[in-house]
Design an enzyme around this catalytic site. Structure first.
Site, PDB file in Angstrom:
ATOM      1  N   GLU A 143       0.823  -1.204   0.000  1.00  0.00           N
ATOM      2  CA  GLU A 143       0.000   0.000   0.000  1.00  0.00           C
ATOM      3  C   GLU A 143       0.864   1.264   0.000  1.00  0.00           C
ATOM      4  O   GLU A 143       0.513   2.263  -0.631  1.00  0.00           O
ATOM      5  CB  GLU A 143      -0.932  -0.001   1.221  1.00  0.00           C
ATOM      6  N   THR A 155      -4.950   6.849  -5.805  1.00  0.00           N
ATOM      7  CA  THR A 155      -5.046   7.057  -4.362  1.00  0.00           C
ATOM      8  C   THR A 155      -4.169   8.213  -3.904  1.00  0.00           C
ATOM      9  O   THR A 155      -4.581   9.040  -3.082  1.00  0.00           O
ATOM     10  CB  THR A 155      -4.653   5.768  -3.614  1.00  0.00           C
TER      11      THR A 155
END
Length: 310
Positions: free
Chosen positions: A131, A183
């Protein structure tokens, strides 16, 4: 230490934030999911083979699954090699945990080959490196439900503290407009400071949502699906968002909002008939906008990453 030579897993999509729970709440869904195969190799290190058309990097340090596995290898006491094959059905940049599925699926599969030497919390810790590669931030609101299944609360990142939450039966409708919202970009536009009155309202909604889930109180869940901090900023990146949200509620949805950083939108319903009606609302809106889209009607996935062949 080693039990099998090769296994296959299904790594599910996830919905992060759950409207008011930015970076701390998320849940796994039964569809869509990525397919992944992993086998041990005689040569230490990691080899990645991509079996889809997304042209993701094959170099381990540039691939989210590779970054997660590299973090795992650092804590193994003996040299091990993995060959990882990935067929993604969760489109990168879709807002339903594509990078988390790759990262979590890889470490769960590898850990199974290694006879479960690491705990679920360890696996979350490793997968968070994927991530970080994808978004620049180590967040676990997609990773944790992907590994634990169901709904999870990330009480703390430092130290890592994950709470698995019970939830009543819920149907999930997701629409993915065929645009990409990165993101990292979606994080960059967020406010760095918030008003205390807004923070207090947000805390109340988070507490209400968790309480509603634990008590199977659908009305409380619906009242608590409100975001006064993140959604007002990020929703401008998603065409049709406000109309979809309003008409979904009119169709009977409990509520919903942006899935992760978007562009996908999710809605929760008590029953499948309502979830299907919400899907029709979503399809109609994006057809009118002339924007290609995919929809899913699914449920919360209680088990997370599934071992298909072990």
């Amino acid at each position: 230490m080693v039990t099998e030579k090769i296994i296959k897993v299904h790594a599910p999509a996830t919905v992060a934030n759950m409207v008011c729970g930015f970076d701390i709440l998320g849940f796994a869904v039964k569809e869509p999911y990525d397919e992944m195969w992993i086998r041990l190799t005689e040569q230490p290190g990691i080899t990645i083979i991509n079996k889809d058309d997304y042209q993701l990097p094959a170099e381990p340090e540039k691939n989210v699954a590779g970054a997660a596995l590299l973090a795992m290898l650092e804590e193994l006491t003996q040299p091990v090699g993995f060959e990882l094959t990935i067929r993604k059905h969760i489109k990168p940049g879709s807002g339903v945990g594509s990078s988390a599925a790759s990262s979590a699926g890889a470490v769960v599969a590898a850990n199974t080959l290694l006879n479960g030497v690491f705990s679920k919390e360890d696996l979350v810790r490793f997968a968070m490196n994927g991530e970080k590669l994808a978004s620049g931030v180590k967040h676990a609101d997609n990773i944790a439900p992907c590994i634990y299944g169901g709904v999870t609360l990330i009480r703390s990142i430092h130290p890592l503290d994950i709470v698995a939450l019970t939830a009543p039966p819920l149907f999930v409708t997701i629409v993915h407009p065929q645009i990409e919202v990165r993101t990292a970009d979606a994080r960059s536009i967020l406010k760095k400071q918030v008003y205390l009155k807004d923070a207090i309202k947000q805390w109340g909604n988070i507490a209400g949502l968790v309480s509603g889930l634990l008590q199977s109180d659908y009305a409380l869940i619906g009242r608590s699906l409100e975001d006064v901090l993140i959604e007002p900023v990020r929703s401008i990146l998603i065409p049709g968002f406000n109309t979809v949200k309003q008409k979904s509620r009119e169709a009977g949805a409990l509520g919903g909002g942006i899935s992760g950083s978007g562009p996908s939108i999710f809605m929760l319903s008590k029953d499948e008939a309502t979830a299907i009606a919400v899907e029709k609302v979503m399809q109609d809106e994006y057809q009118q906008l002339g924007l290609d889209h995919h929809t899913y009607v699914t449920t919360i996935h209680s088990s997370g990453v599934e071992i298909i062949k072990a």
